[in-house]
Design a protein around this motif. Structure first.
Motif, PDB file in Angstrom:
ATOM      1  N   SER A 155       7.837   7.411  10.457  1.00 53.53           N
ATOM      2  CA  SER A 155       8.195   7.668   9.044  1.00 53.53           C
ATOM      3  C   SER A 155       7.833   6.259   8.243  1.00 53.53           C
ATOM      4  CB  SER A 155       9.702   7.434   8.950  1.00 53.53           C
ATOM      5  OG  SER A 155      10.194   6.182   9.699  1.00 53.53           O
ATOM      6  N   LEU A 156       7.820   6.380   7.130  1.00 51.06           N
ATOM      7  CA  LEU A 156       7.139   5.104   6.226  1.00 51.06           C
ATOM      8  C   LEU A 156       8.339   4.693   5.290  1.00 51.06           C
ATOM      9  CD1 LEU A 156       3.624   6.525   5.376  1.00 51.06           C
ATOM     10  CD2 LEU A 156       4.140   4.616   7.104  1.00 51.06           C
ATOM     11  N   LEU A 157       8.579   3.299   5.013  1.00 48.34           N
ATOM     12  CA  LEU A 157       9.503   2.827   4.014  1.00 48.34           C
ATOM     13  C   LEU A 157       9.100   2.940   2.828  1.00 48.34           C
ATOM     14  CD1 LEU A 157      10.576  -0.362   5.921  1.00 48.34           C
ATOM     15  CD2 LEU A 157      11.823   1.827   6.015  1.00 48.34           C
ATOM     16  N   PRO A 158       9.888   3.180   1.876  1.00 48.74           N
ATOM     17  CA  PRO A 158       9.368   3.407   0.403  1.00 48.74           C
ATOM     18  C   PRO A 158       8.605   2.261  -0.259  1.00 48.74           C
ATOM     19  CG  PRO A 158      11.803   4.106   0.582  1.00 48.74           C
ATOM     20  CD  PRO A 158      11.232   3.584   1.993  1.00 48.74           C
ATOM     21  N   ASP A 159       9.015   1.185   0.173  1.00 54.30           N
ATOM     22  CA  ASP A 159       8.404  -0.079  -0.180  1.00 54.30           C
ATOM     23  C   ASP A 159       7.230  -0.736   0.769  1.00 54.30           C
ATOM     24  OD1 ASP A 159       9.889  -0.822   1.816  1.00 54.30           O
ATOM     25  OD2 ASP A 159      10.726  -2.713   0.608  1.00 54.30           O
ATOM     26  N   ALA A 160       6.612   0.055   1.447  1.00 54.42           N
ATOM     27  CA  ALA A 160       5.837  -0.308   2.671  1.00 54.42           C
ATOM     28  C   ALA A 160       4.360  -0.742   1.824  1.00 54.42           C
ATOM     29  CB  ALA A 160       5.580   0.483   3.802  1.00 54.42           C
ATOM     30  N   LEU A 161       4.035   0.005   0.922  1.00 54.46           N
ATOM     31  CA  LEU A 161       2.745  -0.065   0.264  1.00 54.46           C
ATOM     32  C   LEU A 161       2.769  -0.713  -1.110  1.00 54.46           C
ATOM     33  CD1 LEU A 161       1.155   3.400   1.255  1.00 54.46           C
ATOM     34  CD2 LEU A 161       1.215   1.275   2.505  1.00 54.46           C
ATOM     35  N   ILE A 162       3.968  -1.440  -1.399  1.00 58.12           N
ATOM     36  CA  ILE A 162       4.233  -1.602  -3.019  1.00 58.12           C
ATOM     37  C   ILE A 162       3.113  -2.909  -3.406  1.00 58.12           C
ATOM     38  CG2 ILE A 162       5.798  -3.570  -2.386  1.00 58.12           C
ATOM     39  CD1 ILE A 162       7.522  -2.667  -4.545  1.00 58.12           C
ATOM     40  N   HIS A 163       2.749  -3.512  -2.574  1.00 57.43           N
ATOM     41  CA  HIS A 163       1.680  -4.563  -2.939  1.00 57.43           C
ATOM     42  C   HIS A 163       0.342  -4.368  -2.960  1.00 57.43           C
ATOM     43  CE1 HIS A 163       5.060  -7.506  -3.336  1.00 57.43           C
ATOM     44  NE2 HIS A 163       5.492  -7.232  -1.976  1.00 57.43           N
ATOM     45  N   LEU A 164       0.024  -3.210  -2.493  1.00 63.29           N
ATOM     46  CA  LEU A 164      -1.448  -2.705  -2.147  1.00 63.29           C
ATOM     47  C   LEU A 164      -1.813  -1.948  -3.752  1.00 63.29           C
ATOM     48  CD1 LEU A 164      -1.279  -1.403   1.559  1.00 63.29           C
ATOM     49  CD2 LEU A 164      -1.431  -3.874   0.621  1.00 63.29           C
ATOM     50  N   VAL A 165      -2.187  -2.663  -4.657  1.00 68.32           N
ATOM     51  CA  VAL A 165      -2.319  -1.928  -5.886  1.00 68.32           C
ATOM     52  C   VAL A 165      -3.663  -1.600  -6.183  1.00 68.32           C
ATOM     53  CG1 VAL A 165      -0.278  -3.182  -7.059  1.00 68.32           C
ATOM     54  CG2 VAL A 165      -2.404  -4.188  -6.786  1.00 68.32           C
ATOM     55  N   ALA A 166      -4.573  -2.280  -5.151  1.00 68.48           N
ATOM     56  CA  ALA A 166      -5.850  -2.013  -5.291  1.00 68.48           C
ATOM     57  C   ALA A 166      -6.646  -1.087  -4.428  1.00 68.48           C
ATOM     58  CB  ALA A 166      -6.723  -3.371  -5.376  1.00 68.48           C
ATOM     59  N   VAL A 167      -5.840  -0.540  -3.457  1.00 69.48           N
ATOM     60  CA  VAL A 167      -6.288   0.378  -2.486  1.00 69.48           C
ATOM     61  C   VAL A 167      -6.875   1.366  -2.988  1.00 69.48           C
ATOM     62  CG1 VAL A 167      -5.434   1.808  -0.463  1.00 69.48           C
ATOM     63  CG2 VAL A 167      -4.712  -0.369  -0.457  1.00 69.48           C
ATOM     64  N   VAL A 168      -8.107   1.959  -2.378  1.00 64.92           N
ATOM     65  CA  VAL A 168      -8.821   3.164  -2.915  1.00 64.92           C
ATOM     66  C   VAL A 168      -8.729   4.038  -1.645  1.00 64.92           C
ATOM     67  CG1 VAL A 168     -11.009   3.970  -3.606  1.00 64.92           C
ATOM     68  CG2 VAL A 168     -10.244   1.832  -4.360  1.00 64.92           C
ATOM     69  N   SER A 169      -8.578   3.831  -0.637  1.00 66.49           N
ATOM     70  CA  SER A 169      -8.977   4.668   0.592  1.00 66.49           C
ATOM     71  C   SER A 169      -7.580   4.374   1.409  1.00 66.49           C
ATOM     72  CB  SER A 169     -10.129   4.694   1.170  1.00 66.49           C
ATOM     73  OG  SER A 169     -10.167   5.588   2.481  1.00 66.49           O
ATOM     74  N   LEU A 170      -6.760   5.385   1.816  1.00 65.79           N
ATOM     75  CA  LEU A 170      -5.569   5.146   2.800  1.00 65.79           C
ATOM     76  C   LEU A 170      -5.662   6.162   3.750  1.00 65.79           C
ATOM     77  CD1 LEU A 170      -3.292   3.736   3.828  1.00 65.79           C
ATOM     78  CD2 LEU A 170      -1.665   5.365   2.118  1.00 65.79           C
ATOM     79  N   ARG A 171      -5.876   5.779   5.000  1.00 61.20           N
ATOM     80  CA  ARG A 171      -6.045   6.969   6.113  1.00 61.20           C
ATOM     81  C   ARG A 171      -4.630   6.631   7.165  1.00 61.20           C
ATOM     82  NH1 ARG A 171     -11.120   4.893   4.907  1.00 61.20           N
ATOM     83  NH2 ARG A 171     -12.649   6.562   4.519  1.00 61.20           N
ATOM     84  N   LEU A 172      -4.042   7.889   7.168  1.00 60.54           N
ATOM     85  CA  LEU A 172      -2.812   7.927   7.925  1.00 60.54           C
ATOM     86  C   LEU A 172      -2.735   8.972   9.055  1.00 60.54           C
ATOM     87  CD1 LEU A 172      -0.259   7.171   5.119  1.00 60.54           C
ATOM     88  CD2 LEU A 172      -0.678   5.817   7.211  1.00 60.54           C
TER      89      LEU A 172
END
Length: 475
Positions: free
Chosen positions: A107-124
């Motif tokens: 699972s992923l927390l709702p705020d886990a990616l909150i500071h990654l405003v410049a991410v273009v590619s996300l692989r999970l």
């Protein structure tokens, strides 16, 4: 400057290891038994652009593990044992490529990616993810490539997709055990309107490999090959009941399926004994009952409840329709259920009211009688217990007064007199009765004789302290 630490025995990292490399641009630490990364381990690397920590044994990292990496553009954490994510620090606001594939994220927390405003590619890819928070990807304003393939996602909320549907170019969701029912209707609609953004390894462009896992009859089919009636074949209204029927009103209640594609209900009803208009009333998705007003007494009615979806026609929610235009509302279907009722006549209602009043009086009388019996029984038990306790206390006081009232000299004198004056009744160790016969010897304790004499004196009105031996013998 680049530094490669591959296939070594590195198991722990701290900030001390990199203080001599302040100008390092690329750092690759792969295929090591690395488990623990200390706080601020990479803080001396102010110019680092790429950090590859893949194929290690990392299970978790702290919030400040990546602090100081303001220039980092690419972070690879794939093929580790990461089970949970804390919120990435604001130092990674310039990160563009994040790879978390093949870990153990469930699972992923709702705020886990909150500071990654410049991410273009996300692989999970290749994790154990079962659900996605609705606003998880909202802060990723530049996200264009998202890989969620090979997870355990069954249902995808529509809000997850709408947060980035205008900027996404590649979305991979294949090899997830999708649920092909009305719970996934929003996802089905979204796939129909966005066929060009998918890229898969097992299917051609525009043909995403989204395989249905349940229900059983649809397992193995592509979700885009399932038509809407089949997708929503399970009834939206499970149960329907009419309650509290009166001459001018009734209450209709229902049990609906928990369905993300269901955005409300509409209640429709009309009289059956004449050409009456169909009255409708729209309700929110949280509603489970509705009071039918303004009914005619002693009249049969048809009452129906229907679930509403996003693309439902607006005329369904009109306040009144003809029976012809509302034909789809007034029948049982996968998304609606109907029932017939007959309102009470005025005489019937009066009889029912009288019966209810009498029944209420009878029930009240029975309850009152039961309460009275319980009260009386309890009171009697309390009184009996008090009497027993009082008697026990009185007996204890009498025994205490006996011991205090008899002086030892009087007791001894009384016993001596008793033995002296009754000596003639004993012969050779036997007691002679009045008729001259001998009875077996009786050995009486002085305490018993004293208490017996005291009791006899008290019963005849004599005071124990002045009672003579002769009087006691006479008693």
């Amino acid at each position: 400057m680049d530094l490669y630490l591959t296939d070594t025995n590195v198991s722990f990292l701290s900030s001390e290891e990199f203080r001599i490399y302040p100008k390092l641009h690329r750092l690759v630490i792969k295929r090591n038994p690395l488990k623990t990364i200390g706080s601020g381990a990479f803080s001396p690397l102010l110019n680092l652009n790429l950090l590859d920590l893949s194929e290690n044994d990392i299970e978790n990292f702290k919030h400040d593990t990546f602090s100081g990496l303001n220039q980092l553009k690419s972070l690879n954490l794939s093929h580790n044992r990461i089970k949970s994510l804390t919120s990435f620090p604001h130092h990674l606001s310039g990160l563009q490529d994040l790879d978390l594939s093949y870990n153990q994220l469930s699972s992923l927390l709702p705020d886990a990616l909150i500071h990654l405003v410049a991410v273009v590619s996300l692989r999970l890819r290749g994790n154990w993810i079962t659900n996605l928070p609705p606003d998880l990807f909202g802060p990723l304003a530049r996200l264009s490539v998202l890989d969620l393939s090979h997870n355990f996602i069954e249902t995808i909320p529509s809000t997850v997709l709408r947060n980035f549907e205008t900027r996404i170019t590649t979305l991979r969701l294949e090899e997830n055990p999708l649920s092909c029912d009305c719970d996934n209707k929003d996802f089905w609609d979204w796939l129909q309107s966005h066929p060009k953004i998918f890229s898969t390894s097992s299917a051609g462009p525009g043909e995403p490999n989204f395989i249905c896992e349940r229900p059983e009859e649809l397992r193995g089919r592509l979700i885009l090959q399932v038509d809407l009636p089949t997708l929503c074949s399970s009834p939206a209204i499970l149960k329907l009941a009419i309650q509290d029927v009166r001459p001018s009103s009734a209450v209709v209640s229902w049990q609906g399926r928990n369905n993300s594609g269901m955005h409300g209900y509409v209640v429709a009803y009309h009289a059956l004994n004449y050409n009456d208009v169909v009255k409708t009333h729209p309700l929110p998705a949280t509603s489970r009952f509705y009071l039918l007003p303004d009914l005619q007494s002693d009249t049969p009615y048809l009452v129906c409840v229907r679930g509403l979806s996003n693309e439902e026609n607006t005329n369904v929610t009109t306040s009144s329709l003809t029976t012809r235009s509302a034909g789809s509302l007034l029948k049982d279907s996968p998304i609606s259920k109907c029932a017939q009722i007959r309102t009470l006549g005025d005489d019937e209602h009066e009889k029912v009211s009288i019966l209810h009043r009498r029944l209420g009086v009878l029930v009240g009388a029975v309850v009152g009688a039961v309460v009275f019996i319980i009260f009386v029984t309890t009171l009697a038990c309390v009184k009996v217990r008090k009497r027993r306790r009082f008697r026990q206390q009185q007996n204890g006081k009498v025994d205490h007064r006996v011991g205090d009232a008899l002086p030892q000299t009087t007791a001894v004198g009384t016993l001596g007199g008793f033995h002296q004056n009754n000596h003639h009744h004993y012969s050779h160790g036997h007691l002679r009765n009045g008729n001259g016969t001998q009875s077996p010897p009786r050995h009486l304790s002085p305490d018993f004789l004293t208490y017996r004499h005291y009791s006899l004196a008290t019963e005849t009105g004599l005071h124990p302290s002045v009672t003579t031996t002769t009087e006691l013998e006479h008693l």
